[in-house]
Write an enzyme that holds these catalytic residues in place. Structure first.
Site, PDB file in Angstrom:
ATOM      1  N   TYR A   1       0.847  -1.186   0.000  1.00 20.24           N
ATOM      2  CA  TYR A   1       0.000   0.000   0.000  1.00 20.24           C
ATOM      3  C   TYR A   1       0.883   1.237   0.000  1.00 20.24           C
ATOM      4  O   TYR A   1       1.795   1.353   0.814  1.00 20.24           O
ATOM      5  CB  TYR A   1      -0.894  -0.008   1.245  1.00 20.24           C
TER       6      TYR A   1
ATOM      7  N   ASP B   1       9.371   2.783  -0.364  1.00 20.61           N
ATOM      8  CA  ASP B   1       8.379   3.390   0.503  1.00 20.61           C
ATOM      9  C   ASP B   1       8.675   2.927   1.928  1.00 20.61           C
ATOM     10  O   ASP B   1       8.310   1.830   2.328  1.00 20.61           O
ATOM     11  CB  ASP B   1       6.975   2.954   0.065  1.00 20.61           C
TER      12      ASP B   1
ATOM     13  N   LYS C   1       5.336   8.846   9.309  1.00 20.74           N
ATOM     14  CA  LYS C   1       5.118   8.289  10.637  1.00 20.74           C
ATOM     15  C   LYS C   1       6.150   8.753  11.669  1.00 20.74           C
ATOM     16  O   LYS C   1       5.997   9.804  12.269  1.00 20.74           O
ATOM     17  CB  LYS C   1       5.041   6.761  10.554  1.00 20.74           C
TER      18      LYS C   1
END
Length: 427
Positions: free
Chosen positions: A144, A239, A267
Site C-alpha cells: 500500500y 516506501d 510516521k
C-alpha cells in the site's frame, strides 16, 4: 468490559462520517464488533471513553516508537506551539530535520517535507516520471502506497482488510499505467520489465512489506531490483513510511544495504503528528519547483509542530541500545506467542523484522499477498476480541503489522503472552 459510551459515539459518528470513522480499518469491519473510542494514551497504554485500559500494539499504526505522550516529545511540542503553529514560511527547524534525515539515510541527498505519506508517494512518482520521461509504474500486490488513484490497484492495508481489490472512482486511463507483480517474485518482475521497460519510470515497493501484514523481502530480492532498475534506466523507490527509523535508525535500506533512487518517509519522522517526506539523488530532486519544472506545494509542509516532534523523537532514537532493546523485547513477544499457539495446536505463522511483526492464522509460509490471504481471518477476528477483552489492543485486521515501543516493558510482554495463551485455548 463496559463499552456503552463507545457504542453511543459510534452510532452518532455513523450519521456524520462515512462508516463512522475517518480511516476505514478503524471501523472493525473485518473483525466484527464496534470500535473503541480513545480519550487518551500514555506510554504503552490506551484509555477509552468508558474508562477501559489497553496495552497498545497499534501505536497509531507505527509512529509512536517511544510510546504515547513521550515526555521529551510532548515538552518540545508545547514549547513550539507557544511560538505559533504554522507560518507558511521557511524555518530553521526544517533545515535541522532535513540534515538529520540525510545523515541517517544518505541516499536522500535532497529532501522535500510534505504532510502525509500519500502526498509524498504521489510527489515522488511525479518527479520519477519527469526524470525518466516515462509514465509507467510497477508496484507489488499487497503493498500500500497511499490512496492516490494510480496506486490503488491490488493495494494492501485497508483495501486488503475490506476485501476490495481495486477502488471505484479510479479512471481506467490512470490504472493502465500501473503494473503489478507478486511481492518477492523476481522472475515475474524481470519478465514485466523485459516487456515494458520503455514505458516504466520506476519500481516502487515497501522494502519490508507492512500493509498485508509484515512480509520480509526474500534474500537478494532487493538487490535484484536494484540491479534491474539500474540496467534499464528506471528509478527504484523505497516506501519506508513504516520501516523508516522503525527497523533501524537508517531504515530498511540501512538494514539490507541497498540504496534506492528515491525514498519516502512518514510516521516516525513526525513523532506522531502529520508528516511525510520524499527525497533522493540531487539530480532528481532538483527537478522540483522552484529549482525545476515539477510542481509540488503544500501550505502545511514542514509544519513547525510536526518537525519539532520528529526532531525530538529522532534524538531519543539515536541513544545507544534503543534498537537492541526493541529487538530483544519483540523477539521475546514473538517467541512467547509462537509457543502458546503451538501448545494450543493453533496453526500460526509469525513474521517479524525488528519491532514490527505479524501473527498470521495460517500454517504458512507467508511470502507475498497470495500466501498472506490464506490466513483464517474469522479466527483472527475471534482472537482479536479475546485479546481486547483482556486489555490487549491489536490491529483490527489480520493484514496489518503489530508494533512495539520503547515504553513496552518486560511485564507488558509477559502479560501479552499470557493473554494470548488464554485466547488460543478458547479458539
Amino acid at each position: 468490559m463496559k463499552t456503552t459510551r463507545s457504542a453511543k459515539l459510534f452510532a452518532e459518528a455513523q450519521t456524520l462520517i462515512p462508516g463512522g470513522v475517518n480511516s476505514p480499518v478503524r471501523a472493525f469491519r473485518s473483525v466484527g464488533g464496534q470500535p473503541r473510542f480513545i480519550t487518551r494514551a500514555k506510554g504503552s497504554r490506551l484509555y477509552d471513553v468508558d474508562g477501559n485500559r489497553y496495552l497498545d500494539y497499534v501505536l497509531s499504526w507505527g509512529p509512536m516508537i517511544l510510546g504515547h505522550a513521550a515526555p521529551a516529545v510532548i515538552s518540545a511540542i508545547k514549547k513550539a506551539a507557544g511560538q505559533g503553529t504554522s507560518y507558511g514560511a521557511p524555518t530553521e527547524l526544517e533545515v535541522a530535520l532535513a540534515k538529520e534525515i540525510r545523515a541517517a539515510v544518505p541516499s536522500m541527498e535532497k529532501i522535500r517535507l510534505v504532510s502525509s505519506g500519500t502526498e509524498a508517494v504521489m510527489s515522488a512518482i511525479r518527479v520519477a516520471r519527469a526524470f525518466t520521461k516515462r509514465d509507467g509504474v510497477l508496484k507489488f500486490e499487497g503493498c500500500y502506497h497511499g490512496h492516490s488513484d494510480y496506486l490503488l490497484a491490488k493495494a494492501g492495508s485497508g483495501l486488503a482488510t475490506l476485501g476490495i481489490p481495486d477502488s471505484p472512482g479510479v479512471p481506467a486511463d490512470f490504472a493502465k499505467h500501473t503494473l503489478t507483480a507478486p511481492y518477492n517474485d523476481i522472475r515475474t518482475v524481470q519478465q514485466l520489465v523485459k516487456e515494458h521497460h520503455r514505458e516504466l519510470a520506476c519500481i516502487i515497493l515497501e522494502p519490508i512489506a507492512g500493509n498485508m501484514g509484515v512480509v520480509p523481502p526474500a534474500p537478494d530480492f532487493l538487490a535484484a531490483l536494484r540491479q534491474l532498475t539500474a540496467d534499464h534506466d528506471m528509478l527504484l523507490i523505497f516506501d519506508e513510511v513504516i520501516s523508516g527509523f522503525r527497523v533501524r535508525y537508517g531504515g530498511a535500506q540501512a538494514l539490507y544495504g541497498i540504496q534506492p533512487d528515491l525514498t519516502i518517509l512518514g510516521k516516525i519522522i513526525g513523532g506522531g503528528l502529520p508528516v511525510g517526506a520524499y527525497g533522493g539523488r540531487a539530480e532528481i530532486m532538483d527537478l522540483i519547483a522552484p529549482s525545476g519544472p515539477v510542481y509540488q506545494a503544500g501550505t502545511l509542509s514542514g509544519n513547525p509542530l510536526a518537525v519539532t516532534a520528529g526532531l525530538a523523537t529522532l534524538k531519543q532514537l539515536r541513544a545507544r541500545g534503543v534498537y537492541k532493546e526493541l529487538e530483544e523485547r519483540s523477539a521475546a513477544l514473538a517467541r512467547g506467542i509462537g509457543g502458546a499457539a503451538k501448545k494450543a495446536g493453533i496453526p500460526l505463522t509469525q513474521t517479524r523484522v525488528g519491532s514490527m511483526l505479524t501473527a498470521f492464522f495460517t500454517p504458512g509460509p507467508v511470502v507475498d499477498w497470495d500466501t498472506a490471504k490464506r490466513s483464517d481471518t474469522k479466527r483472527y477476528g475471534t482472537f482479536f476480541h479475546l485479546m481486547l477483552e483482556q486489555g490487549v489492543y491489536l490491529a483490527p485486521s489480520q493484514f496489518e503489522a503489530a508494533f512495539l515501543s520503547t515504553a513496552h516493558t518486560s511485564a507488558d510482554i509477559d502479560k501479552t503472552i499470557k493473554a494470548a495463551a488464554t485466547a488460543f485455548k478458547k479458539l
